[in-house]
Design an enzyme around this catalytic site. Structure first.
Site, mmCIF file in Angstrom:
data_model
loop_
_atom_site.group_PDB
_atom_site.id
_atom_site.type_symbol
_atom_site.label_atom_id
_atom_site.label_comp_id
_atom_site.label_asym_id
_atom_site.label_seq_id
_atom_site.Cartn_x
_atom_site.Cartn_y
_atom_site.Cartn_z
ATOM 1 C CB SER A 673 1.971 -7.145 -4.202
ATOM 2 O OG SER A 673 2.917 -6.273 -4.777
ATOM 3 C CE LYS A 716 4.590 -4.786 -1.127
ATOM 4 N NZ LYS A 716 3.740 -5.880 -1.626
#
Length: 777
Positions: A673, A716
């Site tokens: 990611s 996140k």
């Protein structure tokens, strides 16, 4: 030398001393000890020994003693604190005339009482008969010493010496021994001893017959079992029969009233019939008894009635846990199905999430909402498949499996069973426990689950199974297919604040013996504790920290330092010590080549800055910061893509190398990611334009510049918000995951969806738009 007619008297209980026979006697009564001392004080050490009628009489008189006794010599005496041990040798029969003294010991006037001989021929015949019987007894069981009886007789003084010697070896009762001692006629004495020997021989022959018959049915080493079989045969010989034990009667009564399926009842009757013919000492007896106890205690038909009040269930779930909307809705859905279809099978749920998010407590809350019994089994570290499925009864110490034991404890067939730590099951040579779970957690099979110990079909389809795990990586795919996975992600700071205010702080305040007025912690202080003293996805450390705070306040109140305390953030270091957690905060001014990324961890999301600089020479790409293989590949892909755009980003780019570093070098990092963050950092570096400092990003990239979806969106985004950032760039394919975010977060944050790296770079570096959109020559 003339033997005295007046002697100290030693009264004995449960024993008779014969002339010419030695006997050991333990004495502890004061009168007996005094009599022995008096005899030992004479030259001949003679003493009169008489047996008591009543063994319980402590101070017997003449009326309590037999009239015929034995004059004896004390051969040996050993004194002790409690009395003495004497070895006596009988010399002759005596008659008790009177007791002239009773204190401090009995003294008797005695008269010798010799026996009268009979016809010599008859006595010789009786003597031979006695020797014959004694020899047969010796050959049967070696009950007498291993000596030649005929050689022993040659050294005896007469027939009565033989009679008394054989009688002492027969272990006669005191009454029979006294009758023999009291006979004056030698012929009568020999006849009586003959009868005693014949009776003893008959008993020994019967005992031998019993042992022979029992040996064909049992193992020779089971001595206790042999004795029971002998007792059984003796009872049959006496016509008494074999009465059933109370345990068998109780089991039979319980079996008749128990609600059991017909095959189970038939198996129980067969097992009960087997142990009815076994002694309690037999190994199979206890094994079968425990088996029947298990069968009768299992809830074959018993079940609790589900509480189908949806409003009550919702109230219970909301009262015990904050948030967790998806899981609560799933439980209410099941209740609705049961309300419409009472015969529906229970679901099999798997709660997956980091430690401390409330998986186990949620199971207990669900059981309370449904009105079901709750049992929890920890499967962490379990290696043996038999722990779940049970051991076969052929093994020593066999037990039913944990599943059946839990149902037995619950006492109903439809409890809620929580199988905790299912992801930590082991496997070795003893088997694979996850393979056993395939049947247990399969609604199509578990209605006829067979435990190895029970070996009968038991219905588990009504059991509400809930498993918990921290991760699914270690679970086999077939097992995952049998469970409905519900993920419990980490709590946001706002959710932790609500949980602390509603549940944790009141509980810790109560445990410390404080009330609301004595300890007041405003939201500002709670938020500071959450952000600066804990770093976790759940709330366990938060609760421990609040407990420590409550104890500190309780100590101050107990010491008289105050009656109530209003905690502010400035006071926390004095109570809890220095701050322990420092989150990455937003950098206000970032140079070209520095971009904020987002990472997922088990304890929540984190902001992760990626830094890139250019070097004049060396390797084309240098990577540092303990990066894993996947992250290194993302860096290479980002580098290759940006180089293809170098003509647009930096037309006058000179050859050189690039160094990419991810701070917190002591912490290993991996995952795909960070691809968009690295590509954006390189684009910023090559273009010389800084990225926006209030923007963070996450996403996987391809070599052609596409942005791929990733996981952990909620964690996140919350990490970016906590760090003070207001813009987050996400893959477009993750748009569906935005629904997991709290509404307040969606309204506050600017969430940008990007399909390719061009969209990402444009959003992160606004000044670069002109270069990217400019027409190429």
């Amino acid at each position: 030398m003339t033997e005295p007619n007046t002697l100290p008297v030693l009264t004995v209980r449960n024993a008779v001393l014969f002339p010419h026979v030695a006997m050991q006697v333990a004495i502890d009564r004061p009168a007996s000890v005094a009599a022995a001392e008096a005899a030992l004080g004479t030259e001949d050490q003679l003493i009169a020994v008489f047996a008591q009628h009543d063994a319980g009489m402590e101070a017997p008189g003449k009326e309590h003693l037999y009239n015929v006794g034995t004059r004896a010599v004390i051969k040996q005496a050993a004194r002790s604190e409690k009395g003495a041990q004497l070895i006596l040798l009988g010399t002759e029969r005596i008659a008790l005339d009177e007791l002239p003294r009773s204190e401090p010991y009995l003294e008797a006037a005695v008269t010798p009482k010799p026996t009268v001989p009979g016809d010599a021929t008859e006595m010789e015949a009786l003597k031979r008969r006695l020797l014959e019987l004694a020899g047969r007894i010796q050959q049967t069981v070696q009950a007498m010493p291993e000596v030649d009886i005929h050689e022993m007789v040659a050294h005896l003084d007469g027939p009565m010496h033989l009679v008394y010697l054989l009688a002492s070896m027969l272990h006669l009762t005191p009454e029979k021994a006294q009758i023999l001692l009291g006979l004056d006629s030698q012929v009568e004495a020999m006849r009586m001893l003959t009868r005693y020997l014949q009776h003893e021989l008959q008993v020994l022959d019967l005992k031998k017959q019993i042992a022979t018959e029992a040996r064909t049915e049992i193992d020779r080493e089971q001595r206790e079992y042999v004795l029971r079989q002998q007792l059984k045969t003796i009872q049959e010989e006496l016509g008494e029969g074999d009465s059933e034990s109370s345990e068998i009667d109780e089991l039979r009564q319980r079996l008749e009233v128990a609600e059991l399926p017909d095959p189970v009842r038939q198996e129980c009757r067969r097992a009960l019939g087997r142990i009815a013919n076994l002694p309690p000492s037999a190994p199979d007896y206890s094994v079968t008894l425990n088996y029947l106890e298990l069968v009768l205690e299992l809830p074959w038909q018993t079940e609790t009635e589900d509480d189908l009040d949806l409003a009550h269930a919702r109230q219970v779930l909301d009262a015990d846990h904050y948030g967790l909307t998806e899981i609560k809705e799933r439980i209410l859905e099941h209740l609705a199905v049961l309300k419409l279809n009472p015969g529906a099978k229970a679901p099999i749920l798997c709660f997956v999430g980091p430690p401390g998010v409330g998986k186990t407590s949620l199971g207990s809350s669900i059981a309370r909402a449904l009105g079901r019994r709750f049992e929890r089994l920890s499967l962490g570290g379990l290696h043996d498949e038999a722990e779940l499925r049970g051991h076969r009864r052929t093994y020593i110490g066999a037990m039913p499996g944990r599943i059946l034991q839990a149902v037995r404890r619950a006492e109903v067939k439809n409890p809620l069973l929580m199988l905790a730590e299912v992801d930590k099951l082991g496997r070795d040579y003893r088997g694979d426990p996850t393979a056993a779970l395939l049947e247990i957690l399969d609604p199509a099979q578990n209605d006829t689950f067979r435990d190895n110990y029970l070996n009968l079909p038991f219905d588990l389809s009504k059991v509400f199974f809930i498993t918990t795990a921290n991760a699914l990586d270690t679970l086999p795919r077939p097992l995952l297919d049998r469970m409905e996975v519900l993920r419990l992600s980490g709590y946001s700071d706002d959710e932790k604040l609500e949980i602390a205010r509603r549940y944790l702080l009141p509980r810790q305040r109560s445990d410390a013996g404080l009330d609301e007025e004595q300890l007041m912690v405003p939201d500002e202080a709670l938020s500071h504790i959450i952000r600066r003293y804990t770093r976790e996805a759940g709330v366990r450390n938060l609760e421990r920290t609040l407990g420590r705070l409550a104890r500190k306040v309780a100590l101050r109140i107990a010491e008289g330092a105050g009656e109530s305390f209003h905690i502010t953030p400035d006071e926390l270091p004095g109570l809890l010590g220095p701050e322990r957690v420092f989150h990455e905060q937003m950098r206000k001014d970032v140079p070209p080549g520095v971009v904020a990324g987002l990472a997922w961890t088990e304890v929540g999301g984190e902001v992760l800055y990626v830094e890139a600089i250019r070097l004049s020479g060396g390797e084309p790409l240098i990577l540092t910061g303990q990066l894993g293989d996947v992250m290194k590949e993302s860096a290479r892909a980002a580098h290759s893509f940006v180089l293809t755009q170098a003509e647009v980003l930096a037309p006058e780019l000179e050859p050189g190398s690039v160094h990419i570093h991810v701070p917190a070098g002591s912490i290993p990092k991996d995952g795909p990611s960070a691809g968009v963050t690295m590509a954006t950092a390189l684009a910023s570096l090559y273009s010389g334009l800084p990225a926006r400092s209030d923007t963070a990003m996450t996403g996987e990239i391809t070599l052609s510049g596409l942005v791929m979806p990733i996981g952990g969106i909620k964690e996140k985004v919350l990490a970016a918000r906590r760090a003070g950032m207001r813009r987050v760039i996400l893959p477009r394919d993750n748009e569906k995951d935005l629904a997991e975010l709290p509404e307040a977060v969606r309204e506050e944050m600017e969430l940008i969806l990007a399909a390719n790296l061009g969209d990402v770079i444009r959003a992160a570096i606004p000044e670069i738009v002109e270069r990217l959109d400019a027409p190429r020559a």
